[in-house]
Design a protein around this motif. Structure first.
Motif, mmCIF file in Angstrom:
data_model
loop_
_atom_site.group_PDB
_atom_site.id
_atom_site.type_symbol
_atom_site.label_atom_id
_atom_site.label_comp_id
_atom_site.label_asym_id
_atom_site.label_seq_id
_atom_site.Cartn_x
_atom_site.Cartn_y
_atom_site.Cartn_z
ATOM 1 N N ARG A 182 61.726 119.753 45.053
ATOM 2 C CA ARG A 182 60.314 119.503 45.278
ATOM 3 C C ARG A 182 59.826 119.051 43.859
ATOM 4 O O ARG A 182 59.963 119.567 42.860
ATOM 5 C CB ARG A 182 59.447 120.679 45.447
ATOM 6 N N TYR A 221 53.358 117.046 44.641
ATOM 7 C CA TYR A 221 52.796 117.899 45.708
ATOM 8 C C TYR A 221 51.309 117.510 45.374
ATOM 9 O O TYR A 221 50.660 117.366 44.381
ATOM 10 C CB TYR A 221 53.103 119.269 45.853
ATOM 11 N N GLY A 227 55.920 126.868 53.007
ATOM 12 C CA GLY A 227 56.846 126.440 51.661
ATOM 13 C C GLY A 227 57.796 127.641 51.315
ATOM 14 O O GLY A 227 57.590 128.732 51.698
ATOM 15 N N TRP A 260 52.701 124.283 52.788
ATOM 16 C CA TRP A 260 52.951 123.036 52.408
ATOM 17 C C TRP A 260 52.427 122.045 53.242
ATOM 18 O O TRP A 260 52.229 122.194 54.478
ATOM 19 C CB TRP A 260 54.547 122.725 51.739
ATOM 20 N N GLU A 309 53.833 116.915 50.341
ATOM 21 C CA GLU A 309 55.197 117.043 49.453
ATOM 22 C C GLU A 309 55.826 115.822 49.202
ATOM 23 O O GLU A 309 55.856 114.866 50.001
ATOM 24 C CB GLU A 309 55.912 118.127 49.931
ATOM 25 N N THR A 359 48.902 123.140 50.166
ATOM 26 C CA THR A 359 48.934 121.602 49.568
ATOM 27 C C THR A 359 48.817 120.476 50.648
ATOM 28 O O THR A 359 49.205 119.468 50.446
ATOM 29 C CB THR A 359 50.178 121.604 48.794
#
Length: 770
Positions: free
Chosen positions: A541, A544, A521, A527, A530, A609
């Protein structure tokens, strides 16, 4: 009378195009010539106007089956030479470097008929081929595509083969790998101590080789077979002991094996088969196709374990057809390598590296110049949904409708499932599957592949595009390049989004749902869950998954129970340790406590995430598995655990944090825990999880759409190899009136990243020039 000059571009060299044109012109009484040139094929044709129209119509409608016309331009020539006949002209340029090289081609019906005809001089010849079939990409050393530039250069054609090669009416006219028993390569069978047992220099000996192979495979032996792009490891797919031994020796604990079946009718005994799936199995690339198994009819359990799908392919080389004719049963046909290594493709290397796996080797003395794994695909929503694009598809040009590259560009791809791509003019050329770039052997294969493509297409990139992760080997390769080259770093999920846009020939901006396991990310975290607003040159972005810690770092990918503890701790703190959760029973107390300490102290616990990690954590809590032996195993088994249809779903919601939507999973975890403690089975939990995730994706995209005014949504990333989730997300978004675009000819997983990188890099370059 008129004279027309016709210029044709595409895959029109090495596939029987000139003899096709020659015979077509002759049949219509037309005069002129055909020749290969720097752009493809040029025809100057002269005769009656109606006959010319018929000729031009037939060029497209009756073109050789392995050719692919991408452009056909016709110009009427007002004056010039009067032709007395039609001929094939050999130009100085000949097959030049701007002409696409054909992928390797499966054995055609004409060659098959000859292969099994005792009266034919090529009876049982394992390297039979013509302009419609045989090796191409894997034997080409350089361009032009002439025999001297292939690994067939060491075999001088006998008179009969040379006569065929020189005859425009023969289907072997300029078939560069043309050969026979007298002048061509041959098979030989050796044991794993390199002792030659049988040499297949004649039909009688080939017969002996395959009878011996039948005996060995029926006795449970494992055979390393040299194919068209590398080695396979083969054994009887109905022999549990043999398949289990192959797993043990190859260090491949659980990942499903591919199986080669003799024919479509045999496939139908084991798997459900739609017309589109049958079409794919029989298509020119001859890929491995994922098919759903028929209950009650199965191969040895160790072929795919409890997986509900089989990866199936049909024979595509003469050697495979001979195997199937003599053995006539399904064979495991898996890549000739140890797990995580590139496929072996050289004889000496195979005898050295595979002797601890294979009992015997079926070798041949036609060298493979470039390794190339089998392609893997499946059908979703009535269309192809490619998983791994390699043999049969590569090399292949993708033509962009409204885009021209500023400069020749090379995109280096990601760390996992690596491919690289070249972009020039309005073309994209993507490499064969390279693999996971986590060892030196794969890295060397990556570099060799790049150098080979640069030579084949006579291209020297002026722009290099790479992933922003500083530790990826592909990134380090980019950083190590010197000279006057522009280098552009691209975010992983932005590349995913653009790869789907390219696949659908849309330019955006779009809403992009990019769900996978890992991607570097912009904020230095990992990440993977997303939601972006994306166009080629930029992205934003906008949503998320709520972040969570990965205790143990990469160890948490291999041990989903560590992710389960992280999600549980995020909701309950240490209180979850008092819950009688079954998944905890198999984990030593000290390991659980140490994992909790890592989370508490935030030691070796990167923030993520990742949607892939959410799948892992919930799958572990539900009792699917606590550790994995291959990438995505927990998520795959979690999806396949779904039994029956339910509209119930776990609750997920989102919060606005500034301009971003954060998808919260705390209620999801509490509801999963409640269901586990009340005795609900994993299949029911899985269905509710998938339904809940699909629902929240729809809700967030709808809000992003209202806020941005955008109505196009692309879905990309490895998580969307999950067909249950994909179907429900698409259905939910379309019900809300949004336009949804999914992958087709570019993989949704990391195998498609390099294509997205290409377009992003070029778009950024164009903006810089403004």
């Amino acid at each position: 009378m008129e004279t027309h000059v016709i210029k044709i571009k595409g895959i029109v060299q090495g596939v029987g195009f000139r003899p096709f044109i020659y015979n077509l012109a002759k049949s219509l009484g037309l005069n002129g010539y055909v020749r290969n040139d720097t752009g493809g094929v040029t025809i100057e044709i002269q005769g009656n106007v109606q006959k010319l129209k018929e000729f031009e119509k037939n060029i497209v409608s009756k073109a050789p089956p392995r050719s692919r016309i991408t452009d056909l331009a016709i110009e009427i020539k007002k004056d010039g030479k009067i032709f007395k006949d039609f001929e094939i002209i050999f130009s100085v340029e000949n097959e030049a470097k701007t002409v696409p090289i054909s992928p390797d081609l499966f054995t055609c019906d004409d060659c098959l008929a000859e292969l099994f005809n005792p009266e034919d001089r090529r009876y049982l010849y394992p390297f039979i081929n013509c302009t419609n079939c045989g090796p191409r990409f894997t034997i080409v050393e350089d361009i032009p595509y002439d025999r001297e530039n292939t690994t067939m250069s060491v075999f001088k054609m006998c008179k009969q083969c040379q006569d065929e090669y020189n005859d425009p009416t023969n289907r072997r006219f300029h078939a560069q790998p043309n050969a026979c028993f007298v002048c061509g390569p041959h098979l030989y069978l050796v044991d794993n101590r390199s002792k030659i047992l049988l040499d297949g220099k004649c039909a009688e000996n080939v017969d002996k080789i395959f009878k011996k192979l039948r005996e060995l495979i029926n006795a449970g032996k494992i055979i390393a077979i040299k194919g068209i792009g590398g080695f396979h490891l083969a054994c009887n797919a109905e022999d549990e002991k043999a398949v289990k031994a192959l797993r043990c020796r190859k260090y491949r604990e659980d990942k499903p094996f591919a199986v080669m079946f003799p024919d479509i009718e045999t496939v139908k005994k084991y798997c459900y088969l739609t017309s589109k799936e049958e079409e794919l199995l029989l298509s020119v690339p001859r890929p491995i196709v994922l098919l759903k198994k028929i209950g009650g009819k199965d191969l040895a359990w160790s072929v795919v374990h409890s997986n509900k799908y089989l990866g199936i392919m049909l024979p595509y080389t003469p050697v495979h057809h001979l195997l199937m004719r003599y053995i006539n049963k399904p064979l495991v046909m898996t890549s000739g390598n140890f797990s995580d290594e590139p496929i072996v493709y050289k004889d000496d290397d195979a005898l050295l590296r595979l002797r601890s796996i294979a009992d015997y080797f079926l070798l041949h003395n036609r060298e493979i110049y470039i390794r190339c794994d089998d392609s893997v695909t499946r059908v979703w929503a009535g269309k192809e949904y490619i998983i791994r694009k390699s043999r049969g598809y590569v090399p292949g040009e993708m033509l962009l409708k409204n885009w021209q590259f500023e400069k020749p560009t090379l995109a280096l791809g990601p760390e996992q499932k690596n491919t690289f791509s070249f972009g020039f003019e309005n073309k994209i050329i993507t490499s064969h599957h390279i693999g996971d770039m986590d060892n030196l052997a794969v890295y060397k294969s990556f570099i060799n592949g790049i150098n080979h493509f640069k030579k084949l297409y006579e291209i020297e990139p002026e722009v290099i595009v790479y992933d922003k992760h500083p530790e990826y080997l592909s990134t380090k390769y980019a950083m190590g390049l010197s000279g006057n080259v522009v280098k552009i770093g691209v975010q992983h999920h932005h590349a995913h989004a653009v790869s789907c846009m390219v696949d659908n020939q849309i330019t955006g901006p779009v809403i992009a749902v990019t769900f996978d396991g890992t991607g570097y990310g912009e904020d230095g975290t990992i990440w993977g869950g997303e939601i972006l607003i994306a166009e080629f040159s930029r992205y934003m972005r906008v949503g998320y998954l709520s972040p969570v810690l990965m205790p143990g770092g990469t160890s948490a990918i291999k041990n989903p129970w560590q992710m389960a503890i992280s999600y549980l701790y995020g909701v309950y703190g240490k209180e979850f340790l008092e819950f009688p959760l079954p998944f905890l029973e198999g984990i030593p107390d000290d390991k659980v406590k140490n994992t909790v300490k890592l989370i508490e102290k935030k030691i070796n616990s990167p923030v993520t995430t990742s949607c892939g990690r959410l799948f892992d954590g919930v799958a572990s809590i539900a009792g699917i598995r606590n550790s994995v032996n291959y990438e995505g195993q927990a998520a795959i088994e979690f999806e396949q655990a779904i039994d029956g249809i339910t509209n119930d779903s776990y609750h997920m919601y989102f919060e606005r944090q500034g301009n971003e939507f954060v998808i919260m999973w705390d209620m999801l975890i509490t509801e999963v825990v409640d269901d586990v403690l009340s005795g609900k089975n994993a299949g029911y939990i899985s269905a509710k999880f998938h339904n809940g995730l699909a629902k929240i994706v729809t809700e967030v995209c709808l809000d992003v759409s209202k806020q941005s005014g955008l109505s196009d949504v692309v879905l990309s990333g490895g998580v969307f190899m999950n067909m249950y989730l994909l179907e429900r997300v698409v259905r939910g978004l379309r019900t809300e009136g949004l336009n949804v675009f999914t992958h087709n000819s570019i993989p949704t997983n990391d195998g498609g990243i390099s294509v997205g990188q290409l377009l992003i890099g070029d778009a950024i370059l164009k903006e810089r020039g403004k």
